[in-house]
Design an enzyme around this catalytic site. Structure first.
Site, PDB file in Angstrom:
ATOM      1  CG  ASN A 183      -0.435  -0.199   2.492  1.00 41.91           C
ATOM      2  OD1 ASN A 183       0.747  -0.526   2.620  1.00 41.91           O
ATOM      3  ND2 ASN A 183      -1.226  -0.003   3.523  1.00 41.91           N
ATOM      4  CD  GLU A 278       5.436  -0.454  13.123  1.00 46.52           C
ATOM      5  OE1 GLU A 278       4.214  -0.461  13.340  1.00 46.52           O
ATOM      6  OE2 GLU A 278       6.262  -0.063  13.959  1.00 46.52           O
ATOM      7  CB  CYS A 312      -1.431  -0.128   8.562  1.00 42.92           C
ATOM      8  SG  CYS A 312      -0.494   1.397   8.583  1.00 42.92           S
TER       9      CYS A 312
END
Ligand code: NAP
Length: 510
Positions: A183, A278, A312
């Site tokens: 992304n 992450e 996210c």
């Protein structure tokens, strides 16, 4: 390779042309970057990148072999040794140069983002510019924090005289492996590259398959800046095929990964090396009775539907007090209706999601909610990978969408009867990335922030990763360690101490 000119955004220089021409082979396939050169893989195989909008092959990248990975890591090891001896100000100078080149070539890189991951054209340009700024900030921050060490004396610990002087400094870890997600293939790559390089490490990048060509263009900007051969390299291929070989490679000294559950599997397999993970999130947005509902609605729509929810830190569940739920839902609905839906070239708000399997997964969540009685605020509509924005009201905890991350333009609303109920839902999630609370009462906001088991809580704004120098971290399955420029530089270094032992105690006099 077919190029098309996006209708509404003028990309004056096209991907794979001009200074980027050497990235492309005679067969139109993109090369990988090893030891300072663009190369074809000996595998003779390539990986297609499917344009999410046309659902046709847009680009092809090399399927690198294990031998090629070995060579890249060997070169990275050698290059790192002399890079660590390069003065800090010179490292910073090169990073500033790369940042400027990156920003200069934002259009062809943005064009790749539009074609590979269907990012709206303006957001694609913003990602590249933000990435250049991030690299420059890393250079500046590195010069400050790596230019300082600590001086300790021994007599503060019981039983010691002042006979020992301890000098601390930060030293590089060695070869950093960077794996970003689809992304933000440029921004989440440079958020690892910048800190790694300024701290004196070398870096091997394995870009996401969707987004690999944008990443290759970004890497070329570092090449053009004149970084030493082998210091930064980029191997392409499917994560499922070369991922394990890379992450378990004995030549890798640190892994910085951003993505989904893959990160949990990597953490279990990786050796005794520092990890920065992450991972996913299910960011909750808690709305209290005294909230500014217009502000909340604007943030819910921006937070939930920007880049079609493929972020996210997207708002992934709204937990609203029942007494204001009707009013809030009406306000959100009024804004959802105004979202434009279509191709990324037209800079639409909602664009096709990254793959057909993502679209199928999102549809599965929607159908589960339908079957279990959620209220559809809009009609469910899909064409190929394009899913129209959808607000689901009256979602209950027995629905999958209450817990799972859709990574698409579908947002569930759960009505709550107490703040405790909202906090309980937030904390019952496996994820703990960010959350947000809307209230006019700062005291309540602080109490709720403290009670939410997430790495960050935003008060009166949607969750967000930036600005890029803020600490960014997830609790539970959302991650290990903390990002943000300063934290990443620190994470990619080790403390080294030198102790000067004096024959007799020495106390400085005033
Ligand atoms: P993903 O499927 O986990 O992929 C992430 C990266 O891992 C890609 O580069 C992928 O390469 C690679 N990969 C796949 N299998 C691998 C393996 N066995 N070993 C090593 N690498 C492997 O995630 P995604 O779909 O790209 O991104 C969406 C997810 O990322 C969401 O869950 C989102 O919440 C999360 N995300 C988190 C943050 C954050 O900072 N917390 C930021 C953005 C996104 P291929 O593409 O070649 O498979």
């Amino acid at each position: 390779m077919a190029h098309f000119k996006p209708p509404n955004v003028a990309f004056t220089q096209m991907a794979g042309t001009g200074v980027f021409a050497e990235l492309v082979g005679g067969d139109g396939e993109f090369k990988y970057y090893s030891d300072g050169e663009w190369k074809k893989s000996c595998s003779g195989k390539s990986v297609p990148i499917i344009n999410p909008t046309t659902r046709e092959t847009q680009f092809k990248v090399q399927a690198c072999t294990k031998e090629e990975v070995n060579k890249v890591i060997d070169a990275a090891k050698t290059a790192q040794k002399s890079w660590a001896k390069t003065p800090l100000w010179k490292r910073a100078e090169l990073l500033h140069k790369a940042a400027a080149i990156l920003k200069e070539h934002r259009n062809p890189i943005a064009e790749c983002l539009v074609k590979e991951i269907a990012k709206p054209a303006k957001d694609a340009v913003t990602e590249v510019v933000r990435s250049g700024d991030l690299v420059s900030y890393c250079a500046e921050e590195g010069v400050r924090i790596l230019g300082e060490g600590k001086f300790l004396v021994s007599d503060s610990f019981p039983g010691n005289e002042r006979t020992k002087y301890c000098l601390t400094s930060k030293i590089p870890l060695g070869v950093i492996l960077a794996i970003p997600p689809f992304n933000y293939p440029v921004n989440l790559a440079v958020s690892k590259i910048g800190p790694a390089l300024i701290a004196g490490n070398s870096l091997v990048l394995k870009p996401p398959t969707q987004g690999a060509v944008a990443a290759l263009h970004m890497v070329h900007c570092f090449h053009l800046a004149g970084f030493p051969k082998g210091l930064i390299s980029c191997v392409t291929g499917k994560g499922s095929e070369i991922g394990d070989f890379l992450t378990m490679h004995p030549g890798i000294n640190c892994i910085s990964f951003t993505g989904g559950d893959t990160g949990i599997a990597i953490s279990k397999k990786a050796g005794m090396i520092p990890l920065q993970m992450e991972l996913g999130g299910k960011d909750a947005c808690i709305i209290l009775e005294d909230a500014d509902l217009d502000l909340a609605a604007a943030n819910i729509v921006k937070g939930g539907f920007s880049y079609s929810g493929q972020r996210c830190t997207a708002v992934k569940v709204v937990l609203v007090m029942d007494s204001v739920a009707d009013a809030l839902v009406e306000k959100v609905k009024a804004k959802v209706v105004k979202l434009t839906v279509g191709p990324p070239e037209d800079d639409c708000d909602i664009t096709p999601v990254v793959t057909e399997s993502s679209a199928n997964f999102i549809e599965g969540l929607v159908m589960d909610a339908k079957q279990k009685g959620a209220t559809f605020c809009q009609e469910y509509k899909r064409a190929g990978n394009l899913i129209w924005p959808l607000l689901l009201d009256n979602v209950r905890p027995d629905m999958r969408i209450a817990w799972e991350e859709p990574f698409g333009p579908v947002l569930p609303v759960i009505r709550i009867n107490s703040v405790e109920e909202g906090i309980h839902h937030c904390n019952a999630s496996n994820f703990g990335l960010q959350g947000c609370v809307f209230t006019r009462d700062i005291n309540k906001a602080i109490l709720i922030s403290d009670a939410m088991e997430t790495g960050t809580v935003q008060i009166n704004s949607a969750p967000a990763r930036g600005p890029d120098h803020f600490p960014f971290q997830g609790l539970k399955d959302s991650g290990i360690g903390s990002q943000g420029i300063t934290n990443s530089i620190n994470m990619m270094t080790k403390i080294k101490t030198t102790v000067i032992n004096l024959p007799t105690p020495s106390y400085t006099m005033g």
